[in-house]
Design an enzyme around this catalytic site. Structure first.
Site, PDB file in Angstrom:
ATOM      1  N   ASP A 186       5.964  -1.406  29.848  1.00  0.00           N
ATOM      2  CA  ASP A 186       7.036  -0.752  30.259  1.00  0.00           C
ATOM      3  C   ASP A 186       8.270  -1.664  29.797  1.00  0.00           C
ATOM      4  OD1 ASP A 186       5.177   1.042  31.633  1.00  0.00           O
ATOM      5  OD2 ASP A 186       5.134  -0.346  33.391  1.00  0.00           O
ATOM      6  N   GLY A 204       9.308   3.307  24.553  1.00  0.00           N
ATOM      7  CA  GLY A 204       9.605   4.513  24.112  1.00  0.00           C
ATOM      8  C   GLY A 204      10.928   4.812  23.796  1.00  0.00           C
ATOM      9  N   GLY A 222       2.886   5.221  29.724  1.00  0.00           N
ATOM     10  CA  GLY A 222       3.906   6.094  30.211  1.00  0.00           C
ATOM     11  C   GLY A 222       5.229   5.830  29.634  1.00  0.00           C
ATOM     12  N   HIS A 223       5.554   6.519  28.387  1.00  0.00           N
ATOM     13  CA  HIS A 223       6.721   5.954  27.699  1.00  0.00           C
ATOM     14  C   HIS A 223       8.034   7.112  28.023  1.00  0.00           C
ATOM     15  CE1 HIS A 223       3.926   3.985  24.771  1.00  0.00           C
ATOM     16  NE2 HIS A 223       3.879   3.496  25.785  1.00  0.00           N
ATOM     17  N   THR A 282      -5.555  -4.430  29.984  1.00  0.00           N
ATOM     18  CA  THR A 282      -6.349  -3.146  29.912  1.00  0.00           C
ATOM     19  C   THR A 282      -7.470  -3.387  28.697  1.00  0.00           C
ATOM     20  OG1 THR A 282      -5.704  -0.828  29.049  1.00  0.00           O
ATOM     21  CG2 THR A 282      -4.771  -2.462  27.670  1.00  0.00           C
ATOM     22  N   THR A 287       3.825   6.215  34.835  1.00  0.00           N
ATOM     23  CA  THR A 287       2.482   7.076  34.955  1.00  0.00           C
ATOM     24  C   THR A 287       1.791   7.388  36.420  1.00  0.00           C
ATOM     25  OG1 THR A 287       1.916   6.411  32.637  1.00  0.00           O
ATOM     26  CG2 THR A 287       0.007   6.739  34.132  1.00  0.00           C
ATOM     27  N   ARG A 345       6.841  -1.318  40.744  1.00  0.00           N
ATOM     28  CA  ARG A 345       6.563  -2.390  39.690  1.00  0.00           C
ATOM     29  C   ARG A 345       6.808  -3.712  40.519  1.00  0.00           C
ATOM     30  NH1 ARG A 345       9.476   0.724  34.580  1.00  0.00           N
ATOM     31  NH2 ARG A 345       7.772   2.087  34.410  1.00  0.00           N
TER      32      ARG A 345
HETATM   33  P1  GDP Z   1       7.641   1.907  27.916  1.00  0.00           P
HETATM   34  O1  GDP Z   1       6.340   2.251  28.635  1.00  0.00           O
HETATM   35  O2  GDP Z   1       7.572   0.485  27.401  1.00  0.00           O
HETATM   36  O3  GDP Z   1       7.913   2.912  27.112  1.00  0.00           O
HETATM   37  O4  GDP Z   1       8.771   1.838  29.248  1.00  0.00           O
HETATM   38  P2  GDP Z   1       8.739   2.836  30.579  1.00  0.00           P
HETATM   39  O5  GDP Z   1       9.429   4.019  30.006  1.00  0.00           O
HETATM   40  O6  GDP Z   1       7.623   2.726  31.307  1.00  0.00           O
HETATM   41  O7  GDP Z   1       9.814   1.993  31.285  1.00  0.00           O
HETATM   42  C1  GDP Z   1      10.996   1.565  30.911  1.00  0.00           C
HETATM   43  C2  GDP Z   1      12.213   2.196  31.846  1.00  0.00           C
HETATM   44  O8  GDP Z   1      13.391   1.679  31.627  1.00  0.00           O
HETATM   45  C3  GDP Z   1      12.478   3.656  31.647  1.00  0.00           C
HETATM   46  O9  GDP Z   1      12.589   4.127  33.025  1.00  0.00           O
HETATM   47  C4  GDP Z   1      13.558   3.685  30.697  1.00  0.00           C
HETATM   48  O10 GDP Z   1      14.256   4.994  30.859  1.00  0.00           O
HETATM   49  C5  GDP Z   1      14.175   2.448  31.172  1.00  0.00           C
HETATM   50  N1  GDP Z   1      15.055   1.835  30.021  1.00  0.00           N
HETATM   51  C6  GDP Z   1      14.735   1.655  28.886  1.00  0.00           C
HETATM   52  N2  GDP Z   1      15.760   0.886  28.152  1.00  0.00           N
HETATM   53  C7  GDP Z   1      16.805   0.749  29.159  1.00  0.00           C
HETATM   54  C8  GDP Z   1      18.033   0.235  29.078  1.00  0.00           C
HETATM   55  O11 GDP Z   1      18.497  -0.640  28.230  1.00  0.00           O
HETATM   56  N3  GDP Z   1      18.517   0.091  30.351  1.00  0.00           N
HETATM   57  C9  GDP Z   1      18.213   0.738  31.265  1.00  0.00           C
HETATM   58  N4  GDP Z   1      18.964   0.694  32.474  1.00  0.00           N
HETATM   59  N5  GDP Z   1      17.078   1.492  31.462  1.00  0.00           N
HETATM   60  C10 GDP Z   1      16.372   1.213  30.458  1.00  0.00           C
HETATM   61  P1  IMO Z   2       2.648   1.306  28.962  1.00  0.00           P
HETATM   62  O1  IMO Z   2       2.490   1.906  27.520  1.00  0.00           O
HETATM   63  C1  IMO Z   2       2.308  -1.009  32.343  1.00  0.00           C
HETATM   64  C2  IMO Z   2      -1.886  -1.814  33.446  1.00  0.00           C
HETATM   65  C3  IMO Z   2      -2.351  -1.328  34.693  1.00  0.00           C
HETATM   66  C4  IMO Z   2      -3.432  -2.166  34.998  1.00  0.00           C
HETATM   67  C5  IMO Z   2      -4.222  -2.622  33.698  1.00  0.00           C
HETATM   68  C6  IMO Z   2      -5.365  -2.055  33.304  1.00  0.00           C
HETATM   69  O2  IMO Z   2       3.720   2.541  29.487  1.00  0.00           O
HETATM   70  O3  IMO Z   2       3.728   0.048  28.758  1.00  0.00           O
HETATM   71  P2  IMO Z   2      -5.924   0.492  32.745  1.00  0.00           P
HETATM   72  O4  IMO Z   2      -5.681   1.649  33.307  1.00  0.00           O
HETATM   73  O5  IMO Z   2      -5.361   0.309  31.228  1.00  0.00           O
HETATM   74  O6  IMO Z   2      -7.227   0.008  32.547  1.00  0.00           O
HETATM   75  O7  IMO Z   2      -5.333  -0.490  33.624  1.00  0.00           O
HETATM   76  O8  IMO Z   2      -3.072  -2.534  32.833  1.00  0.00           O
HETATM   77  N1  IMO Z   2      -1.307  -0.628  32.490  1.00  0.00           N
HETATM   78  C7  IMO Z   2      -0.136  -0.823  32.130  1.00  0.00           C
HETATM   79  N2  IMO Z   2       1.132  -1.197  32.877  1.00  0.00           N
HETATM   80  N3  IMO Z   2       2.506  -0.134  31.143  1.00  0.00           N
HETATM   81  C8  IMO Z   2       1.483   0.551  30.583  1.00  0.00           C
HETATM   82  O9  IMO Z   2       1.539   1.234  29.764  1.00  0.00           O
HETATM   83  C9  IMO Z   2      -0.047   0.445  31.130  1.00  0.00           C
HETATM   84  N4  IMO Z   2      -1.117   0.706  30.655  1.00  0.00           N
HETATM   85  C10 IMO Z   2      -2.020   0.122  31.512  1.00  0.00           C
HETATM   86  O10 IMO Z   2      -1.471  -1.049  35.583  1.00  0.00           O
HETATM   87  O11 IMO Z   2      -2.771  -3.562  35.534  1.00  0.00           O
HETATM   88 MG    MG Z   3       5.174   2.748  30.652  1.00  0.00          MG
END
Ligand code: GDP
Ligand code: IMO
Ligand code: MG
Length: 424
Positions: A13, A17, A40-41, A240, A300, A305
């Site tokens: 996270d 994405g 979840g991107h 994971t 997701t 968090r």
């Molecule tokens: P990922 O799994 O690495 O793609 O990240 P996620 O989408 O799960 O979580 C990142 C969160 O931060 C999302 O809600 C994005 O919209 C948000 N985000 C990403 N870059 C920025 C940023 O530079 N500033 C702010 N405020 N939000 C951001």
């Molecule tokens: P993105 O790509 C954050 C975490 C779960 C749990 C551990 C194992 O959006 O960054 P799993 O279901 O993979 O067996 O869970 O990994 N986890 C993530 N945490 N971002 C993710 O993906 C994650 N994918 C799995 O919360 O702690």
């Molecule tokens: Mg994510």
């Protein structure tokens, strides 16, 4: 043309994405090589928010191609739901813009149930998985009893037979803890009907990617999860089940290491984690602050968090094991209101100074993070477009990260939209 890998430097996270979306403009093909719909991107463009789970974020660019590689575990039913959800938002996913490796393993309904079963059985020691069946699917892969896409679409009769056997092996276990037994007949029907829609997407993605490289096309590997969720380098067992680090992009796609030109690390300007496991810099006051603002809920599972200060021990080691050429720092704007920003430079454990993470999760739980306090900038960065226009203290913060991790900062996120990224 050059090929790049984007990797999370923390516990997922990090904003991969958004960074992938940005880099896709200058890329031909976006590839997922590990993980599954546990990811979840989030991508925000023109005011629309998209959350991609299994499908590469590149799908939002109409003329680009996407590939789900052999290292991914794909849930056929949830894949089709994701496609349908995107279609409702006007994003058309078809074999013209997405192909899936026939070698990819399938997440079966009994894997999802097994995930829930194993988590319940662990009690207080649970991992806090996404319950998407990821661990049990990779477990079966390594145990050499998995189901691959070619099994489903190539030999439905043998597929149904093996499915019946697995379900009858699993059911007594589920029933022993009061879970409903699965109906192999119904599952078989659902999957074989899904197979009709899946068949046109199935391809030899290794051949496709190698031909593309020969034609001079550029590839972008979209990492899922993050370095500390890596099965080898992460906070084991709170990880994971795939290699989320840069080498996983090669094994999970069949593209060899010498074809990779750049590895981009993505880190938040602070740290977050969902699920259980060690988190030395966790800070509940910071978490409350973000949650009150509606930030830092899982993309997701919707879970809150856990949040904390930036941990440079993590980013330093991530840069080493992934070979980061440069860093994208996201959500710098998240610290806009801080008077003072503590940054963890090293840990102390039993009187010793650690600049790199310990191997054991138990030791990880025992470390004391040692902070350096940097002055905040106390101003709104969300409309800034140029690096040099960032407040001096924000630039100092970034320079501090560069020095401590020995990695150059090339991008800075100052808001969630595609255009709120400063390219240096
Ligand atoms: P990922 O799994 O690495 O793609 O990240 P996620 O989408 O799960 O979580 C990142 C969160 O931060 C999302 O809600 C994005 O919209 C948000 N985000 C990403 N870059 C920025 C940023 O530079 N500033 C702010 N405020 N939000 C951001
Ligand atoms: P993105 O790509 C954050 C975490 C779960 C749990 C551990 C194992 O959006 O960054 P799993 O279901 O993979 O067996 O869970 O990994 N986890 C993530 N945490 N971002 C993710 O993906 C994650 N994918 C799995 O919360 O702690
Ligand atoms: Mg994510």
């Amino acid at each position: 043309m050059s090929n790049s890998i984007v990797i999370g430097a923390q516990w997922g996270d990090e904003g991969k994405g958004k960074i992938v979306d940005l880099l896709t403009e200058k890329t031909d093909i976006v590839v997922r090589a590990q993980g599954g719909n546990n990811a979840g991107h989030t991508v925000i463009t023109d005011g629309n928010e998209y959350i991609l789970h299994l499908i590469p974020s590149g799908i939002l660019w109409p003329e680009k191609k996407c590939v789900i590689g052999n290292g991914v575990v794909m849930d056929p039913i949830s894949f089709l739901e994701e496609i349908d959800g995107l279609a409702e938002k006007g994003i058309i996913v078809s074999p013209d813009n997405l192909i899936i490796s026939t070698r990819a393993h399938l997440v079966m309904p009994f894997h999802r149930e097994m995930d829930a079963y194993k988590e319940a059985a662990k009690g207080d020691g649970k991992i806090g998985t996404t319950k998407r069946g990821i661990g049990p699917t990779y477990g079966d892969k390594v145990d050499r009893i998995g189901f691959r896409l070619h099994d489903l679409i190539g030999d439905p009769v043998a597929f149904a037979e093996r499915l019946h056997k697995r379900v009858s092996d699993c059911n007594p276990l589920f029933e022993s803890v009061g879970m409903e037994p699965l109906d192999a007949e119904a599952i078989g029907k659902e999957l074989l009907s899904a197979a009709e829609r899946l068949t046109p997407f199935a391809a030899d993605t290794v051949d496709y990617l190698h031909s593309a490289i020969k034609e001079g096309k550029s590839l972008l590997f979209e990492g899922a999860q993050g370095t500390y969720l890596d099965i080898d380098q992460g906070t084991y067992p709170y990880v994971t089940s795939s290699n989320t680090t840069s080498a996983g992009a090669c094994t999970g796609s069949g593209v060899p290491p010498q074809k990779i030109d750049r590895v981009v690390g993505v880190t938040k300007a602070y740290t977050t984690r969902v699920g259980e496991g060690p988190f030395p810099t966790q800070n509940d006051t910071l978490a409350d602050q973000f949650h009150k603002m509606g930030r830092e809920f899982g993309a997701t599972t919707g879970r809150k968090r856990r949040c904390g200060w930036l941990d440079l021990v993590l980013v330093r080691y991530a840069s080493m094991v992934n070979g980061f050429d440069d860093l994208a720092i996201t959500i710098l704007d998240g610290l806009d209101d801080c008077e003072e920003i503590p940054v963890c430079t090293h840990y102390e454990l039993d009187g010793e100074k650690l600049r790199l993470p310990p191997a054991s999760a138990k030791d990880f739980e025992r470390v004391t993070p040692v902070y350096e306090k940097l002055p905040g900038w106390n101003s709104d960065t969300t409309k800034i477009e140029n690096y040099d226009d960032l407040p001096e203290n924000a630039r100092n913060y970034l320079t501090f990260i560069e020095k401590e991790t020995d990695t150059r900062v090339s991008m800075v996120g100052v808001g969630p939209s595609r255009d709120q990224t400063i390219i240096r």
